[in-house]
Design a protein around this motif. Structure first.
Motif, short mmCIF file in Angstrom:
data_model
loop_
_atom_site.label_atom_id
_atom_site.label_comp_id
_atom_site.label_asym_id
_atom_site.label_seq_id
_atom_site.Cartn_x
_atom_site.Cartn_y
_atom_site.Cartn_z
N ASP A 145 0.86 -1.18 0.00
CA ASP A 145 0.00 0.00 0.00
C ASP A 145 0.90 1.23 0.00
O ASP A 145 1.63 1.46 0.97
CB ASP A 145 -0.89 -0.04 1.24
CG ASP A 145 -1.87 1.13 1.30
OD1 ASP A 145 -1.99 1.87 0.31
OD2 ASP A 145 -2.52 1.30 2.36
N LEU A 146 0.87 1.99 -1.08
CA LEU A 146 1.81 3.11 -1.25
C LEU A 146 1.12 4.46 -1.14
O LEU A 146 -0.03 4.62 -1.54
CB LEU A 146 2.49 3.04 -2.61
CG LEU A 146 3.28 1.80 -3.00
CD1 LEU A 146 4.02 2.06 -4.31
CD2 LEU A 146 4.25 1.38 -1.93
N LEU A 147 1.88 5.41 -0.63
CA LEU A 147 1.53 6.83 -0.76
C LEU A 147 2.75 7.51 -1.35
O LEU A 147 3.84 7.51 -0.75
CB LEU A 147 1.19 7.45 0.59
CG LEU A 147 0.97 8.99 0.56
CD1 LEU A 147 -0.21 9.37 -0.34
CD2 LEU A 147 0.78 9.55 1.97
N ALA A 148 2.60 8.08 -2.55
CA ALA A 148 3.69 8.79 -3.22
C ALA A 148 3.49 10.29 -3.04
O ALA A 148 2.46 10.84 -3.45
CB ALA A 148 3.72 8.44 -4.71
N LEU A 149 4.45 10.94 -2.40
CA LEU A 149 4.41 12.39 -2.24
C LEU A 149 5.27 13.03 -3.33
O LEU A 149 6.33 12.51 -3.68
CB LEU A 149 4.95 12.79 -0.87
CG LEU A 149 4.23 12.23 0.36
CD1 LEU A 149 4.82 12.84 1.63
CD2 LEU A 149 2.74 12.46 0.30
N PHE A 150 4.80 14.14 -3.83
CA PHE A 150 5.55 14.85 -4.86
C PHE A 150 5.32 16.34 -4.70
O PHE A 150 4.30 16.78 -4.15
CB PHE A 150 5.12 14.40 -6.26
CG PHE A 150 3.67 14.71 -6.58
CD1 PHE A 150 3.32 15.89 -7.22
CD2 PHE A 150 2.65 13.84 -6.22
CE1 PHE A 150 2.00 16.18 -7.51
CE2 PHE A 150 1.33 14.12 -6.50
CZ PHE A 150 1.00 15.29 -7.14
N ARG A 151 6.27 17.13 -5.18
CA ARG A 151 6.11 18.59 -5.19
C ARG A 151 5.68 19.05 -6.57
O ARG A 151 4.79 19.87 -6.72
CB ARG A 151 7.41 19.28 -4.76
CG ARG A 151 7.28 20.80 -4.61
CD ARG A 151 8.51 21.38 -3.97
NE ARG A 151 9.68 21.21 -4.80
CZ ARG A 151 10.08 22.06 -5.74
NH1 ARG A 151 9.38 23.16 -5.97
NH2 ARG A 151 11.17 21.84 -6.45
N ASN A 152 6.32 18.51 -7.60
CA ASN A 152 5.99 18.83 -8.99
C ASN A 152 5.91 17.54 -9.80
O ASN A 152 6.46 16.51 -9.43
CB ASN A 152 7.07 19.73 -9.62
CG ASN A 152 7.16 21.08 -8.94
OD1 ASN A 152 6.15 21.71 -8.67
ND2 ASN A 152 8.38 21.50 -8.65
N ASN A 153 5.21 17.60 -10.91
CA ASN A 153 5.25 16.53 -11.92
C ASN A 153 4.77 15.18 -11.41
O ASN A 153 5.24 14.14 -11.85
CB ASN A 153 6.68 16.38 -12.47
CG ASN A 153 7.22 17.67 -13.04
OD1 ASN A 153 6.55 18.34 -13.80
ND2 ASN A 153 8.43 18.03 -12.64
N GLY A 154 3.82 15.18 -10.51
CA GLY A 154 3.33 13.91 -10.00
C GLY A 154 1.97 13.52 -10.52
O GLY A 154 1.46 12.45 -10.18
N SER A 155 1.38 14.35 -11.36
CA SER A 155 0.01 14.09 -11.78
C SER A 155 -0.13 12.82 -12.59
O SER A 155 -1.21 12.22 -12.64
CB SER A 155 -0.52 15.28 -12.60
OG SER A 155 0.28 15.50 -13.74
N SER A 156 0.96 12.37 -13.26
CA SER A 156 0.87 11.19 -14.10
C SER A 156 1.21 9.89 -13.36
O SER A 156 1.22 8.82 -13.97
CB SER A 156 1.82 11.33 -15.30
OG SER A 156 3.16 11.48 -14.88
#
Length: 298
Positions: free
Chosen positions: A28-39
């Motif tokens: 079960d993942l949670l990916a955090l991003f600041r930019n460019n994570g919409s894809s």
């Protein structure tokens, strides 16, 4: 292995995207991003700047991870030199310390550091105890991040990551892809013959990070690279051999031929401690064959 809850910082970057693809079917993942994570697809994702400590802590507390893979950073010397040093320090040092403090008593932390923390002039196949002498702001702050984590937390794994190679996803590319594209179009390419690393395929790195997250290996610092000590020129020639390119496309040059770069001659690493933990990377040649085969990373 039962499924775990794994939080990945830097989910929108090169390594982060491979990590989410590799681990999403088992955990079960949670990916955090600041930019460019919409894809990013197939996992929970959230736009969080790790420099906003309260926002990070809220997101992490709500998710309640078993492991945090801290991959977000100002990620290379050139990028660090373009930015305000105070921002680089906050991102690579202070945010890492905040994440370590969050993990304390809650979960294990895996921190992606760099082989560039080592002195590049003290021999080859360096052990974790080798002299540390970062020459760039990037490498200095990655080492300072290591120190803050080790001071704040007991249950941590620090991975001093070698030069990674492979094909990028979406907007993210690296030097290997530049080299491959040049060779594909018949373009001659200058590659250093006097800088040595223990390069690590991105897809192999994420396989091993997954194993590290799942195994009860001893906390501490690990050299995280491939088994082969290679110059960039050697990497290029092997790629040409395996992909059927003309090896004369590799023009070997020297670090001394180029102004304005950090001249780190040899940060090849001994990975025997990693091997002793049951984590074993594939050879450079094997990984190249995997990357270029039909259905591989290309």
């Amino acid at each position: 292995m039962p499924a775990m809850k794994i939080l990945i910082t830097g989910g929108g970057g090169l390594l982060g995207r491979y990590l989410t693809k590799e681990l999403k079917n088992k955990h079960d993942l949670l990916a955090l991003f600041r930019n460019n994570g919409s894809s990013i697809e197939g996992v929970k994702k959230q736009s969080v700047d790790i420099n906003d400590f309260e926002a990070f802590n809220r997101a992490a507390e709500k998710f309640s991870p078993d492991v945090i893979i801290h991959n977000a950073a100002v990620a290379n010397p050139a990028e660090a030199d373009r930015l305000d040093p105070a921002l680089v320090y906050r991102t690579n040092v202070s945010a890492s310390e905040n994440i370590a403090k969050f993990c304390r008593g809650i979960c294990r932390m895996i921190y992606i550091s760099s082989d560039l923390v080592y002195a590049g002039y003290r021999g080859k196949m360096l052990k974790e105890s080798a002299k540390l002498a970062p020459v760039s702001l990037y490498a200095e702050t990655k080492l300072m991040g290591e120190v803050k984590i080790s001071q704040s937390l007991d249950d941590y794994i620090i991975l001093r990551c070698a030069l990674m190679y492979g094909i990028g996803k979406d907007h993210v590319v690296n030097h290997f892809q530049y080299m491959y594209d040049n060779f594909s179009s018949g373009k001659r390419t200058r590659l250093f013959g006097d800088q040595f690393r223990t390069p690590l395929a991105i897809f192999d790195a994420v396989r091993m990070i997954g194993e590290i997250a799942e195994k009860e290996i001893t906390a501490g610092i690990y050299n995280f690279g491939g088994p082969d000590r290679l110059s960039r020129a050697e990497m290029g020639r092997i790629l040409c051999e395996e992909a059927g390119f003309d090896s004369s496309l590799v023009i070997e040059n020297s670090l001394d031929d180029v102004e304005g770069i950090y001249k780190v001659a040899d940060v090849s690493m001994d990975i025997s401690r990693l091997n002793a933990g049951g984590i074993n990377p594939f050879s450079y040649r094997r990984c190249i064959r995997e990357i270029i085969k039909p259905g591989g990373s290309l």
